[in-house]
Design a protein around this motif. Structure first.
Motif, short mmCIF file in Angstrom:
data_model
loop_
_atom_site.label_atom_id
_atom_site.label_comp_id
_atom_site.label_asym_id
_atom_site.label_seq_id
_atom_site.Cartn_x
_atom_site.Cartn_y
_atom_site.Cartn_z
N LYS A 119 0.69 -1.31 -0.16
CA LYS A 119 -0.07 0.06 0.07
C LYS A 119 0.86 1.25 0.09
O LYS A 119 2.04 1.42 0.38
N SER A 120 0.29 2.32 -0.63
CA SER A 120 1.13 3.45 -0.65
C SER A 120 0.84 4.30 0.57
O SER A 120 -0.02 4.04 1.44
N PRO A 121 1.74 5.29 0.81
CA PRO A 121 1.49 6.15 2.05
C PRO A 121 0.51 7.19 1.99
O PRO A 121 0.14 7.37 0.73
N SER A 122 -0.18 7.48 2.87
CA SER A 122 -1.30 8.58 2.86
C SER A 122 -1.18 9.55 3.73
O SER A 122 -0.67 9.36 5.12
N PHE A 123 -1.30 10.73 3.60
CA PHE A 123 -1.52 11.97 4.54
C PHE A 123 -2.83 11.82 5.24
O PHE A 123 -3.19 12.69 6.06
N GLY A 124 -3.72 10.91 4.99
CA GLY A 124 -5.19 11.00 5.50
C GLY A 124 -6.01 11.82 4.80
O GLY A 124 -6.15 11.85 3.72
N TYR A 125 -6.76 12.63 5.45
CA TYR A 125 -7.65 13.63 4.90
C TYR A 125 -6.85 14.64 3.89
O TYR A 125 -5.87 15.15 4.32
N HIS A 126 -7.72 14.81 2.75
CA HIS A 126 -6.78 15.65 1.69
C HIS A 126 -7.26 17.17 1.70
O HIS A 126 -7.93 17.68 1.02
N ILE A 127 -7.22 17.76 3.13
CA ILE A 127 -7.27 19.20 3.24
C ILE A 127 -6.22 19.80 2.92
O ILE A 127 -4.99 19.54 3.42
N ASP A 128 -6.17 21.04 2.31
CA ASP A 128 -5.18 21.81 2.04
C ASP A 128 -4.54 22.48 3.39
O ASP A 128 -5.53 22.75 4.21
N LYS A 129 -3.34 22.38 3.54
CA LYS A 129 -2.71 22.94 4.93
C LYS A 129 -2.44 24.04 4.92
O LYS A 129 -1.60 24.36 3.68
N ILE A 130 -2.73 24.92 5.57
CA ILE A 130 -2.55 26.36 5.66
C ILE A 130 -1.86 26.78 7.00
O ILE A 130 -2.19 26.42 8.03
N VAL A 131 -0.80 27.30 6.74
CA VAL A 131 0.07 27.64 8.01
C VAL A 131 0.48 29.23 7.98
O VAL A 131 0.74 29.84 6.81
N ARG A 132 0.52 29.92 8.98
CA ARG A 132 1.06 31.21 9.14
C ARG A 132 2.51 31.21 9.82
O ARG A 132 2.59 30.63 10.91
N VAL A 133 3.24 31.85 9.30
CA VAL A 133 4.78 31.86 9.71
C VAL A 133 5.05 33.42 9.87
O VAL A 133 4.91 34.30 9.00
N ASN A 134 5.84 33.66 11.16
CA ASN A 134 6.35 35.13 11.32
C ASN A 134 7.54 35.41 10.23
O ASN A 134 8.41 34.49 9.89
N GLU A 135 7.31 36.64 9.94
CA GLU A 135 8.48 37.16 8.80
C GLU A 135 10.00 36.97 9.82
O GLU A 135 10.00 37.21 10.79
N GLY A 136 10.80 36.42 9.04
CA GLY A 136 11.83 36.05 9.26
C GLY A 136 12.28 34.58 9.89
O GLY A 136 13.48 34.42 10.20
N SER A 137 11.18 34.10 10.22
CA SER A 137 11.23 32.64 10.85
C SER A 137 11.47 31.49 9.52
O SER A 137 10.78 31.72 8.78
#
Length: 120
Positions: A15-33
């Motif tokens: 079987k192939s690997p799975s990320f599970g639910y296919h919901i787009d991942k949205i992340v916030r990152v501080n400028e400079g990090s």
């Protein structure tokens, strides 16, 4: 004594690997990090998983940890997108990643005072 011999198609599937639910991942990152986050797939067979990422400004480790290869700057580019692929001999799976950069009142030439910056 009896022997049972099977010539059927009882092939074990990988079987192939799975990320599970296919919901787009949205992340916030501080400028400079440079840290973005960890995005791990699961292989039902327990096989090793190889990761790749489509954005050359980012990299992904063998553990699924995604980081910037650049210093993100809100004024230069405030949204970064990528596709993360997890694969092995059994196949592959992918998810979409969007990273929003939080703006800071401080700029990088004031690095000495960067710890007291306010992010929006």
């Amino acid at each position: 004594m009896f022997f049972i011999i099977s010539c059927g198609e009882n092939e074990i599937s990988n079987k192939s690997p799975s990320f599970g639910y296919h919901i787009d991942k949205i992340v916030r990152v501080n400028e400079g990090s440079s840290d973005i986050g960890t995005f791990q797939a699961i292989d039902p067979d327990g096989d090793e998983i190889a990761y790749s990422i489509s954005n050359e400004d980012m990299s992904i480790s063998s553990d699924g940890v995604v980081v910037f290869n650049i210093i993100p700057d809100y004024e230069t580019k405030d949204i970064h997108t990528a596709t993360i692929v997890a694969s092995n001999d059994g196949g592959s799976d992918e998810i979409n990643l969007t990273v929003y950069i939080n703006d800071s009142d401080c700029e990088f030439d004031t690095l000495a005072a960067f710890d007291s910056c306010i992010f929006h």
